[in-house]
Enzyme design. Structure first.
Site, PDB file in Angstrom:
ATOM      1  N   PHE A  66      12.714  15.123  10.445  1.00 53.29           N
ATOM      2  CA  PHE A  66      11.412  14.473  10.528  1.00 53.29           C
ATOM      3  C   PHE A  66      11.408  13.411  11.627  1.00 53.29           C
ATOM      4  O   PHE A  66      10.473  13.308  12.419  1.00 53.29           O
ATOM      5  CB  PHE A  66      11.119  13.856   9.163  1.00 53.29           C
ATOM      6  CG  PHE A  66       9.662  13.586   8.898  1.00 53.29           C
ATOM      7  CD1 PHE A  66       8.685  14.476   9.289  1.00 53.29           C
ATOM      8  CD2 PHE A  66       9.270  12.426   8.232  1.00 53.29           C
ATOM      9  CE1 PHE A  66       7.338  14.235   9.044  1.00 53.29           C
ATOM     10  CE2 PHE A  66       7.924  12.162   7.976  1.00 53.29           C
ATOM     11  CZ  PHE A  66       6.972  13.075   8.383  1.00 53.29           C
ATOM     12  N   GLU A  87       1.182   5.612   0.542  1.00 49.58           N
ATOM     13  CA  GLU A  87       0.561   6.790   1.150  1.00 49.58           C
ATOM     14  C   GLU A  87       0.950   8.077   0.425  1.00 49.58           C
ATOM     15  O   GLU A  87       2.102   8.254   0.038  1.00 49.58           O
ATOM     16  CB  GLU A  87       1.020   6.880   2.614  1.00 49.58           C
ATOM     17  CG  GLU A  87       0.382   8.036   3.370  1.00 49.58           C
ATOM     18  CD  GLU A  87       0.684   7.939   4.857  1.00 49.58           C
ATOM     19  OE1 GLU A  87       0.345   6.880   5.448  1.00 49.58           O
ATOM     20  OE2 GLU A  87       1.281   8.876   5.406  1.00 49.58           O
ATOM     21  N   HIS A 105       3.894  -0.906   3.678  1.00 54.31           N
ATOM     22  CA  HIS A 105       3.155   0.336   3.429  1.00 54.31           C
ATOM     23  C   HIS A 105       4.190   1.437   3.182  1.00 54.31           C
ATOM     24  O   HIS A 105       4.950   1.788   4.086  1.00 54.31           O
ATOM     25  CB  HIS A 105       2.283   0.680   4.647  1.00 54.31           C
ATOM     26  CG  HIS A 105       1.498   1.952   4.492  1.00 54.31           C
ATOM     27  ND1 HIS A 105       0.330   2.014   3.766  1.00 54.31           N
ATOM     28  CD2 HIS A 105       1.718   3.217   4.971  1.00 54.31           C
ATOM     29  CE1 HIS A 105      -0.148   3.246   3.819  1.00 54.31           C
ATOM     30  NE2 HIS A 105       0.682   3.996   4.524  1.00 54.31           N
ATOM     31  N   ASP A 154      -3.211  15.081  15.779  1.00 49.65           N
ATOM     32  CA  ASP A 154      -2.747  16.142  16.674  1.00 49.65           C
ATOM     33  C   ASP A 154      -3.785  17.241  16.734  1.00 49.65           C
ATOM     34  O   ASP A 154      -4.473  17.501  15.742  1.00 49.65           O
ATOM     35  CB  ASP A 154      -1.420  16.739  16.163  1.00 49.65           C
ATOM     36  CG  ASP A 154      -0.335  15.674  16.112  1.00 49.65           C
ATOM     37  OD1 ASP A 154      -0.210  14.918  17.091  1.00 49.65           O
ATOM     38  OD2 ASP A 154       0.378  15.590  15.085  1.00 49.65           O
ATOM     39  N   SER A 209       0.866  -1.174   0.000  1.00 51.51           N
ATOM     40  CA  SER A 209       0.000   0.000   0.000  1.00 51.51           C
ATOM     41  C   SER A 209       0.904   1.225   0.000  1.00 51.51           C
ATOM     42  O   SER A 209       2.075   1.151   0.383  1.00 51.51           O
ATOM     43  CB  SER A 209      -0.942   0.001   1.205  1.00 51.51           C
ATOM     44  OG  SER A 209      -0.233  -0.231   2.411  1.00 51.51           O
TER      45      SER A 209
END
Length: 277
Positions: A207, A9, A257, A100, A7
């Protein structure tokens, strides 16, 4: 060619150029025949619309689309309206997250945790949606301790999740340790490793510091030693991530993913090396 569930994103682009570019990227990644394309969720009005428009476009192209849905700062009415929109658009899968609190918002809203969102989706829509939840093999950065984090994962799994997608990581042992602990607690849903291809080490380091993903010291040192040599950084990153995927799959991971960052080249190259295309 092996069949492993893949998959991919995306995030919703903010400009018309970004939207056009994502169409091209999606066309290239379609060669992998992914189980679904997921799209991250913007909590505010225009951000939410961007998510919905990308999701609808993916679905119209004939691909399974899985919008992210985060609940913090939202009301039941709000989430219910989104669920009905997705249902009407023929969407059958949702990535259900706490998310968040949007900046400037002091109240958590009607939902405080992802398990409450999963329960609400099940109560509103029954089994219409396949629900993915988040997993953190290196623990959620806001968790007080690993035990609490594990308990939170168990709770949202039991609330009605079908499977889980992990935060990205580069230490396969963390994933295997996490899945062993979860299985020992009676949770048997598939836990799909989240894979982050490495395009820029400086961006990845920033990140990772922000989201609590560990960059092993040997990796950091090697990347730092490559300086600004972007070709060498890309080549080393491809080796590291391909090897990680091989180890995960040979150890029994049920799929992969990919966090594509709206790019196709690195994901395609890793999948080529893994014999998926």
């Amino acid at each position: 060619m092996k069949h492993t569930e893949l998959s991919i994103e995306f995030f919703p682009p903010q400009t018309p150029e970004g939207v056009d570019k994502l169409r091209v990227v999606r066309g290239e990644l379609a060669a992998l025949k992914p189980e679904f394309f997921s799209v991250t969720f913007g909590a505010g009005g225009s951000a939410r619309e961007r998510t919905f428009s990308v999701v609808k476009e993916i679905a119209a192209e004939g691909f399974p689309a899985a919008p992210h849905l985060s609940c913090i700062g939202s009301t039941r009415e709000n989430i219910s309206a989104i669920l009905q929109e997705y249902k009407a658009a023929g969407i059958r899968r949702i990535v259900a997250l706490r998310g968040d609190l949007p900046s400037g918002m002091a109240e958590a809203g009607d939902f405080r945790y992802a398990n409450e969102l999963v329960e609400f989706i099940r109560a509103e829509t029954g089994d219409h949606f396949c629900l993915d939840v988040a997993a953190y093999p290196e623990w959620h950065p806001q968790a007080r301790n690993p035990r609490d984090d594990l308990a939170a994962f168990v709770k949202k799994s039991k609330a009605g999740a079908n499977s889980a997608i992990t935060q990205y990581f580069y230490n396969a042992d963390a994933y295997f340790h996490f899945t062993d602990e979860v299985r020992a607690l009676g949770i048997d849903i598939p836990i799909i490793p989240g894979i982050m291809p490495i395009a820029s080490f400086s961006k990845l380091a920033r990140f990772s510091d922000a989201c609590g993903a560990e960059l092993p010291r040997w990796m950091r040192r090697k990347f730092e030693g490559l300086g600004d040599d972007s070709d060498a950084i890309r080549a080393f990153g491809l080796d590291v991530v391909t090897e990680l995927c091989e180890r995960l799959l040979s150890g029994g991971a049920p799929g992969l993913h990919f966090y594509s960052m709206n790019q196709s080249m690195l994901t395609l190259e890793i999948c080529k090396r893994l014999d998926f295309i």
